[in-house]
Write a protein that holds these residues in place. Structure first.
Motif, PDB file in Angstrom:
ATOM      1  N   ARG A  72      -6.191  -8.313  16.123  1.00  0.00           N
ATOM      2  CA  ARG A  72      -5.026  -8.584  15.286  1.00  0.00           C
ATOM      3  C   ARG A  72      -3.763  -8.099  15.976  1.00  0.00           C
ATOM      4  NH1 ARG A  72      -6.247  -6.050   9.772  1.00  0.00           N
ATOM      5  NH2 ARG A  72      -4.105  -6.737   9.275  1.00  0.00           N
ATOM      6  N   ASN A  74      -0.326  -7.044  14.449  1.00  0.00           N
ATOM      7  CA  ASN A  74       0.412  -6.840  13.203  1.00  0.00           C
ATOM      8  C   ASN A  74       1.885  -7.219  13.343  1.00  0.00           C
ATOM      9  OD1 ASN A  74      -1.863  -5.977  11.788  1.00  0.00           O
ATOM     10  ND2 ASN A  74      -1.509  -3.823  12.310  1.00  0.00           N
ATOM     11  N   VAL A  79      -4.123 -12.826  13.159  1.00  0.00           N
ATOM     12  CA  VAL A  79      -5.448 -12.384  13.553  1.00  0.00           C
ATOM     13  C   VAL A  79      -6.064 -13.474  14.428  1.00  0.00           C
ATOM     14  CG1 VAL A  79      -6.566 -13.293  11.473  1.00  0.00           C
ATOM     15  CG2 VAL A  79      -7.639 -11.438  12.747  1.00  0.00           C
ATOM     16  N   CYS A  96     -10.204 -18.218   7.961  1.00  0.00           N
ATOM     17  CA  CYS A  96      -9.812 -16.819   7.903  1.00  0.00           C
ATOM     18  C   CYS A  96      -9.538 -16.463   6.440  1.00  0.00           C
ATOM     19  CB  CYS A  96      -8.617 -16.506   8.779  1.00  0.00           C
ATOM     20  SG  CYS A  96      -7.062 -17.245   8.263  1.00  0.00           S
TER      21      CYS A  96
END
Length: 125
Positions: A72, A74, A79, A96
Protein backbone atom coordinates in the motif's frame (compact mmCIF):
# COMPACT_ATOMS: atom_id res chain seq x y z
CA UNK A 1 -16.57 5.43 3.68
CA UNK A 2 -14.22 5.07 0.75
CA UNK A 3 -14.83 4.62 -2.93
CA UNK A 4 -12.60 2.07 -4.64
CA UNK A 5 -11.56 1.75 -8.27
CA UNK A 6 -9.46 -1.20 -9.47
CA UNK A 7 -7.28 -1.26 -12.55
CA UNK A 8 -4.54 -3.34 -14.08
CA UNK A 9 -6.33 -6.51 -15.06
CA UNK A 10 -5.94 -8.15 -18.44
CA UNK A 11 -4.90 -11.20 -20.41
CA UNK A 12 -1.52 -12.76 -19.72
CA UNK A 13 0.18 -16.05 -20.52
CA UNK A 14 1.08 -18.64 -17.91
CA UNK A 15 4.14 -17.49 -16.00
CA UNK A 16 3.49 -13.83 -16.71
CA UNK A 17 2.91 -10.95 -14.34
CA UNK A 18 0.30 -8.29 -13.69
CA UNK A 19 0.01 -5.54 -11.12
CA UNK A 20 -3.44 -4.60 -9.92
CA UNK A 21 -4.09 -1.21 -8.39
CA UNK A 22 -6.96 -0.09 -6.23
CA UNK A 23 -7.33 3.66 -5.78
CA UNK A 24 -9.37 4.91 -2.84
CA UNK A 25 -11.08 8.23 -2.29
CA UNK A 26 -13.40 9.78 0.22
CA UNK A 27 -11.87 9.03 3.60
CA UNK A 28 -8.57 8.55 5.41
CA UNK A 29 -7.13 5.65 3.46
CA UNK A 30 -4.39 4.89 5.99
CA UNK A 31 -7.00 3.93 8.59
CA UNK A 32 -8.44 1.14 6.46
CA UNK A 33 -7.49 -2.50 6.27
CA UNK A 34 -7.49 -3.51 2.60
CA UNK A 35 -8.26 -6.90 1.15
CA UNK A 36 -8.04 -8.51 -2.27
CA UNK A 37 -10.54 -11.18 -3.22
CA UNK A 38 -11.28 -13.05 -6.41
CA UNK A 39 -14.21 -14.86 -7.89
CA UNK A 40 -13.87 -17.35 -10.69
CA UNK A 41 -16.84 -18.22 -12.85
CA UNK A 42 -19.19 -20.53 -11.00
CA UNK A 43 -17.23 -20.34 -7.75
CA UNK A 44 -17.54 -18.45 -4.50
CA UNK A 45 -15.59 -15.32 -3.76
CA UNK A 46 -12.31 -16.21 -2.07
CA UNK A 47 -9.70 -14.37 -0.07
CA UNK A 48 -6.43 -13.64 -1.86
CA UNK A 49 -4.45 -11.17 0.25
CA UNK A 50 -4.79 -8.42 2.81
CA UNK A 51 -2.79 -5.61 4.34
CA UNK A 52 -3.84 -4.05 7.61
CA UNK A 53 -4.05 -0.38 8.49
CA UNK A 54 -1.71 -0.34 11.46
CA UNK A 55 1.68 -1.98 11.01
CA UNK A 56 0.80 -3.00 7.41
CA UNK A 57 0.60 -6.66 8.36
CA UNK A 58 0.16 -8.80 5.24
CA UNK A 59 -1.34 -12.21 4.70
CA UNK A 60 -2.07 -14.44 1.72
CA UNK A 61 -4.04 -17.47 0.83
CA UNK A 62 -1.79 -20.50 0.49
CA UNK A 63 -2.20 -20.84 -3.27
CA UNK A 64 -0.62 -17.44 -3.96
CA UNK A 65 2.10 -17.33 -1.30
CA UNK A 66 5.47 -16.67 -2.88
CA UNK A 67 3.86 -15.44 -6.11
CA UNK A 68 1.68 -12.47 -5.09
CA UNK A 69 2.66 -9.41 -3.07
CA UNK A 70 0.25 -6.92 -1.54
CA UNK A 71 1.43 -3.43 -0.67
CA UNK A 72 0.00 0.00 0.00
CA UNK A 73 1.00 3.60 -0.59
CA UNK A 74 -0.94 5.70 1.89
CA UNK A 75 0.27 8.94 0.30
CA UNK A 76 -1.40 7.86 -2.94
CA UNK A 77 -4.38 6.17 -1.24
CA UNK A 78 -3.68 3.09 -3.29
CA UNK A 79 -3.24 -0.60 -2.60
CA UNK A 80 -1.45 -2.90 -5.04
CA UNK A 81 -1.41 -6.58 -5.80
CA UNK A 82 1.70 -7.67 -7.68
CA UNK A 83 1.01 -11.04 -9.28
CA UNK A 84 3.92 -13.06 -10.63
CA UNK A 85 4.21 -16.60 -12.01
CA UNK A 86 0.56 -16.51 -12.92
CA UNK A 87 -1.30 -19.76 -13.51
CA UNK A 88 -4.53 -20.51 -15.38
CA UNK A 89 -6.21 -21.19 -12.03
CA UNK A 90 -5.62 -17.53 -11.09
CA UNK A 91 -8.17 -16.54 -13.73
CA UNK A 92 -10.97 -14.63 -12.01
CA UNK A 93 -12.47 -11.24 -11.38
CA UNK A 94 -10.36 -9.55 -8.72
CA UNK A 95 -11.91 -7.19 -6.21
CA UNK A 96 -10.40 -4.89 -3.64
CA UNK A 97 -12.26 -4.22 -0.42
CA UNK A 98 -11.90 -1.85 2.50
CA UNK A 99 -12.65 -2.21 6.18
CA UNK A 100 -12.29 0.70 8.58
CA UNK A 101 -9.73 0.16 11.31
CA UNK A 102 -7.21 -2.48 12.23
CA UNK A 103 -9.18 -5.49 11.11
CA UNK A 104 -7.80 -8.94 11.73
CA UNK A 105 -10.70 -11.03 10.39
CA UNK A 106 -9.62 -10.00 6.91
CA UNK A 107 -10.21 -13.43 5.38
CA UNK A 108 -13.96 -12.99 5.72
CA UNK A 109 -15.36 -11.01 2.78
CA UNK A 110 -18.61 -10.36 4.65
CA UNK A 111 -16.82 -8.05 7.08
CA UNK A 112 -15.74 -5.46 4.53
CA UNK A 113 -17.58 -2.19 4.17
CA UNK A 114 -16.66 -1.07 0.68
CA UNK A 115 -15.88 -2.84 -2.60
CA UNK A 116 -14.50 -1.92 -5.95
CA UNK A 117 -16.14 -2.86 -9.23
CA UNK A 118 -13.68 -5.64 -9.99
CA UNK A 119 -11.12 -6.20 -12.72
CA UNK A 120 -10.81 -9.29 -14.89
CA UNK A 121 -7.61 -11.31 -14.87
CA UNK A 122 -7.29 -14.06 -17.47
CA UNK A 123 -4.29 -16.37 -17.60
CA UNK A 124 -3.97 -18.41 -20.76
CA UNK A 125 -2.26 -21.79 -20.83
Amino acid sequence: QVQLVESGGGLVQTGGSLRLSCAASGDTFSSYTMGWFRQAQGKEREFVAAITSRYAVTDYTDSVKGRFTVSRDNAKSTVYLQMDSLKPEDTAIYYCAAKSGYYLNYHNYRGYDNWGQGTQVTVSS
